[in-house]
Design an enzyme around this catalytic site. Structure first.
Site, PDB file in Angstrom:
ATOM      1  N   ASP A  28       0.842  -1.201   0.000  1.00 15.91           N
ATOM      2  CA  ASP A  28       0.000   0.000   0.000  1.00 15.91           C
ATOM      3  C   ASP A  28       0.876   1.250   0.000  1.00 15.91           C
ATOM      4  O   ASP A  28       1.938   1.264   0.621  1.00 15.91           O
ATOM      5  CB  ASP A  28      -0.910  -0.018   1.233  1.00 15.91           C
ATOM      6  CG  ASP A  28      -2.091   0.933   1.089  1.00 15.91           C
ATOM      7  OD1 ASP A  28      -2.304   1.458  -0.029  1.00 15.91           O
ATOM      8  OD2 ASP A  28      -2.794   1.150   2.079  1.00 15.91           O
ATOM      9  N   ASN A  30       1.408   3.361  -3.038  1.00 15.32           N
ATOM     10  CA  ASN A  30       1.968   3.799  -4.331  1.00 15.32           C
ATOM     11  C   ASN A  30       1.498   5.204  -4.703  1.00 15.32           C
ATOM     12  O   ASN A  30       2.281   6.051  -5.137  1.00 15.32           O
ATOM     13  CB  ASN A  30       1.536   2.856  -5.458  1.00 15.32           C
ATOM     14  CG  ASN A  30       2.139   1.471  -5.333  1.00 15.32           C
ATOM     15  OD1 ASN A  30       2.995   1.251  -4.505  1.00 15.32           O
ATOM     16  ND2 ASN A  30       1.671   0.543  -6.165  1.00 15.32           N
ATOM     17  N   HIS A  45       2.838   3.394  -9.093  1.00 14.22           N
ATOM     18  CA  HIS A  45       2.631   1.973  -9.421  1.00 14.22           C
ATOM     19  C   HIS A  45       3.868   1.408 -10.130  1.00 14.22           C
ATOM     20  O   HIS A  45       4.266   0.270  -9.885  1.00 14.22           O
ATOM     21  CB  HIS A  45       1.387   1.792 -10.285  1.00 14.22           C
ATOM     22  CG  HIS A  45       0.109   2.150  -9.563  1.00 14.22           C
ATOM     23  ND1 HIS A  45      -0.125   1.794  -8.258  1.00 14.22           N
ATOM     24  CD2 HIS A  45      -0.996   2.838  -9.964  1.00 14.22           C
ATOM     25  CE1 HIS A  45      -1.317   2.234  -7.877  1.00 14.22           C
ATOM     26  NE2 HIS A  45      -1.862   2.881  -8.898  1.00 14.22           N
ATOM     27  N   SER A  74     -10.730  -6.932  -5.205  1.00 11.20           N
ATOM     28  CA  SER A  74     -12.057  -6.868  -5.850  1.00 11.20           C
ATOM     29  C   SER A  74     -12.615  -5.449  -5.754  1.00 11.20           C
ATOM     30  O   SER A  74     -13.415  -5.035  -6.582  1.00 11.20           O
ATOM     31  CB  SER A  74     -13.044  -7.808  -5.149  1.00 11.20           C
ATOM     32  OG  SER A  74     -12.440  -9.006  -4.806  1.00 11.20           O
ATOM     33  N   TRP A  77     -11.743  -2.035  -8.392  1.00 13.90           N
ATOM     34  CA  TRP A  77     -12.489  -1.624  -9.591  1.00 13.90           C
ATOM     35  C   TRP A  77     -13.112  -0.259  -9.405  1.00 13.90           C
ATOM     36  O   TRP A  77     -13.508   0.395 -10.368  1.00 13.90           O
ATOM     37  CB  TRP A  77     -13.594  -2.642  -9.928  1.00 13.90           C
ATOM     38  CG  TRP A  77     -13.051  -3.970 -10.354  1.00 13.90           C
ATOM     39  CD1 TRP A  77     -13.057  -5.119  -9.630  1.00 13.90           C
ATOM     40  CD2 TRP A  77     -12.407  -4.284 -11.606  1.00 13.90           C
ATOM     41  NE1 TRP A  77     -12.450  -6.124 -10.339  1.00 13.90           N
ATOM     42  CE2 TRP A  77     -12.049  -5.649 -11.556  1.00 13.90           C
ATOM     43  CE3 TRP A  77     -12.099  -3.552 -12.748  1.00 13.90           C
ATOM     44  CZ2 TRP A  77     -11.402  -6.284 -12.606  1.00 13.90           C
ATOM     45  CZ3 TRP A  77     -11.456  -4.191 -13.793  1.00 13.90           C
ATOM     46  CH2 TRP A  77     -11.117  -5.539 -13.716  1.00 13.90           C
ATOM     47  N   LEU A 139      10.784 -20.878  -4.885  1.00 15.90           N
ATOM     48  CA  LEU A 139       9.878 -19.911  -4.241  1.00 15.90           C
ATOM     49  C   LEU A 139       8.555 -19.913  -5.007  1.00 15.90           C
ATOM     50  O   LEU A 139       8.561 -19.819  -6.236  1.00 15.90           O
ATOM     51  CB  LEU A 139      10.504 -18.508  -4.300  1.00 15.90           C
ATOM     52  CG  LEU A 139       9.614 -17.329  -3.906  1.00 15.90           C
ATOM     53  CD1 LEU A 139       9.344 -17.335  -2.404  1.00 15.90           C
ATOM     54  CD2 LEU A 139      10.278 -15.986  -4.276  1.00 15.90           C
ATOM     55  N   ARG A 202      -5.194  -2.393   8.791  1.00 13.15           N
ATOM     56  CA  ARG A 202      -6.368  -3.237   8.548  1.00 13.15           C
ATOM     57  C   ARG A 202      -6.027  -4.289   7.513  1.00 13.15           C
ATOM     58  O   ARG A 202      -4.981  -4.217   6.856  1.00 13.15           O
ATOM     59  CB  ARG A 202      -7.571  -2.394   8.116  1.00 13.15           C
ATOM     60  CG  ARG A 202      -7.303  -1.506   6.940  1.00 13.15           C
ATOM     61  CD  ARG A 202      -8.570  -0.765   6.470  1.00 13.15           C
ATOM     62  NE  ARG A 202      -8.243   0.237   5.470  1.00 13.15           N
ATOM     63  CZ  ARG A 202      -8.175   1.552   5.698  1.00 13.15           C
ATOM     64  NH1 ARG A 202      -8.446   2.044   6.888  1.00 13.15           N
ATOM     65  NH2 ARG A 202      -7.844   2.379   4.719  1.00 13.15           N
ATOM     66  N   SER A 204      -8.236  -5.300   4.947  1.00 13.15           N
ATOM     67  CA  SER A 204      -8.804  -4.972   3.637  1.00 13.15           C
ATOM     68  C   SER A 204      -9.210  -6.198   2.818  1.00 13.15           C
ATOM     69  O   SER A 204      -8.882  -6.305   1.633  1.00 13.15           O
ATOM     70  CB  SER A 204      -7.803  -4.121   2.838  1.00 13.15           C
ATOM     71  OG  SER A 204      -7.550  -2.917   3.509  1.00 13.15           O
TER      72      SER A 204
HETATM   73  C1  FPP Z   1      -1.120   0.209  -3.711  1.00 10.72           C
HETATM   74  O1  FPP Z   1      -1.023   1.562  -3.630  1.00 10.72           O
HETATM   75  C2  FPP Z   1      -1.257  -0.192  -5.115  1.00 10.72           C
HETATM   76  C3  FPP Z   1      -1.752  -1.333  -5.548  1.00 10.72           C
HETATM   77  C4  FPP Z   1      -2.193  -2.402  -4.629  1.00 10.72           C
HETATM   78  C5  FPP Z   1      -1.882  -1.551  -6.990  1.00 10.72           C
HETATM   79  C6  FPP Z   1      -0.942  -2.471  -7.731  1.00 10.72           C
HETATM   80  C7  FPP Z   1       0.380  -2.811  -7.193  1.00 10.72           C
HETATM   81  C8  FPP Z   1       1.528  -2.653  -7.874  1.00 10.72           C
HETATM   82  C9  FPP Z   1       1.592  -2.040  -9.226  1.00 10.72           C
HETATM   83  C10 FPP Z   1       2.788  -3.165  -7.265  1.00 10.72           C
HETATM   84  C11 FPP Z   1       3.423  -4.243  -8.094  1.00 10.72           C
HETATM   85  C12 FPP Z   1       2.772  -5.553  -8.069  1.00 10.72           C
HETATM   86  C13 FPP Z   1       3.128  -6.639  -8.808  1.00 10.72           C
HETATM   87  C14 FPP Z   1       2.547  -7.966  -8.480  1.00 10.72           C
HETATM   88  C15 FPP Z   1       4.071  -6.602  -9.952  1.00 10.72           C
HETATM   89  P1  FPP Z   1      -2.300   2.549  -3.663  1.00 10.72           P
HETATM   90  O2  FPP Z   1      -2.575   2.947  -5.067  1.00 10.72           O
HETATM   91  O3  FPP Z   1      -3.427   1.932  -2.936  1.00 10.72           O
HETATM   92  O4  FPP Z   1      -1.676   3.746  -2.880  1.00 10.72           O
HETATM   93  P2  FPP Z   1      -2.389   4.862  -2.004  1.00 10.72           P
HETATM   94  O5  FPP Z   1      -3.016   4.167  -0.827  1.00 10.72           O
HETATM   95  O6  FPP Z   1      -1.246   5.736  -1.607  1.00 10.72           O
HETATM   96  O7  FPP Z   1      -3.385   5.562  -2.888  1.00 10.72           O
END
Ligand code: FPP
Length: 259
Positions: A28, A30, A45, A74, A77, A139, A202, A204
């Site tokens: 979490d 990104n 991301h 889920s 979206w 792994l 949490r 989630s």
């Molecule tokens: C989390 O940050 C982002 C995600 C869960 C989306 C996808 C994850 C990636 C691209 C990481 C790489 C994964 C793989 C398997 C190659 P957020 O967008 O929820 O961040 P925020 O809470 O700061 O908005």
């Protein structure tokens, strides 16, 4: 904020009693990482993929046998269409790009959730990666894609109900292992350690059944900044816990060794 962590020097010995066999991660932060730098969320991301690569390498080097990453829930979206589209493309491209390296390093890919709604390109990439890495044993990297634990449990219950209607199973005989066998994660051990970055405390809707006895580690670090130091902080915290699985202390003889 780091919750419930007694600082301990991690024991980097790769013997199984010192390491979690299965590490699960809620990646979490990104979006916030990108925003803090005045960049678009998608940049976060992109750097998140780099962090996922680091986590996989660190697990491989440490001797952890199972790594599970929550990549798309889920509920994701509900994000803007462009972000969902970008994430789908990014996941497909990243898998294509990393496949050779994953395979060379003995990584077996596994997917939980329902990635069918992401379109043909990602589905084809996933099928190819699953087939190519199916015999690898170093792994097991499980990626949760369009995954939600409640949805997984409902599907499992539905499957068991169908077996009952078909007289293959008696409702009275349904056991924990029947339910486990009907989950997406059948065949995987439960996670020993769950790490969540990004400051939220949490679950989630992630692996609700499987996390029943898992040790939890929460960190404020945003996912793109996940690094070796945080990895070993989490392992050190895990090694400092006494896992009792509902028993009283003296019955369990598995205090983790420390240096
Ligand atoms: C989390 O940050 C982002 C995600 C869960 C989306 C996808 C994850 C990636 C691209 C990481 C790489 C994964 C793989 C398997 C190659 P957020 O967008 O929820 O961040 P925020 O809470 O700061 O908005």
């Amino acid at each position: 904020m780091i919750i419930s962590v007694t600082p301990v020097t991690p024991n980097k010995d790769d013997s199984p009693e010192h390491l979690p066999q299965h590490l699960a991660i809620i990646m979490d932060g990104n979006g916030r990482w990108a925003k803090a730098r005045g960049q678009a969320r998608v940049q976060g991301h992109r750097r998140g993929v780099d962090a996922a690569r680091r986590a996989t390498t660190l697990c491989g080097e440490a001797g952890i046998r199972y790594l599970t990453l929550f990549a798309f829930s889920s509920e994701n979206w509900r994000r803007p269409d462009e972000e969902v589209h970008f994430l789908t493309q990014l996941l497909a491209l990243s898998l294509e790009k990393e496949l050779g390296r994953l395979h060379e390093n003995g990584v077996k890919l596994n997917i939980i959730g329902d990635p069918s709604s992401f379109g043909r390109k990602l589905a084809k990439t996933i099928d190819n990666a699953l087939e190519k890495t199916s015999n690898n044993t170093t792994l097991t990297l499980t990626i949760a894609l369009n995954y939600g634990a409640r949805q997984e449990l409902v599907s499992a219950v539905r499957r068991l109900a169908e077996s009952c209607v078909a007289n293959e199973l008696s409702p009275r005989a349904i056991s924990e292992s029947d339910l486990e066998g009907a989950l997406n994660t059948h065949g995987l051990p439960d996670p020993d350690l769950l790490v969540r970055t990004g400051g939220e405390v949490r679950l989630s809707n992630f692996l609700l059944w499987q996390l029943a006895y898992t040790e939890l580690f929460f960190s404020d670090v945003l996912w793109p900044d996940f690094n070796e130091a945080l990895f070993w902080d989490a392992i050190g915290a895990y090694q400092g816990r006494q896992r009792r699985f509902g028993q009283i202390g003296e019955q369990v003889d598995s205090q983790f060794g420390r240096r």
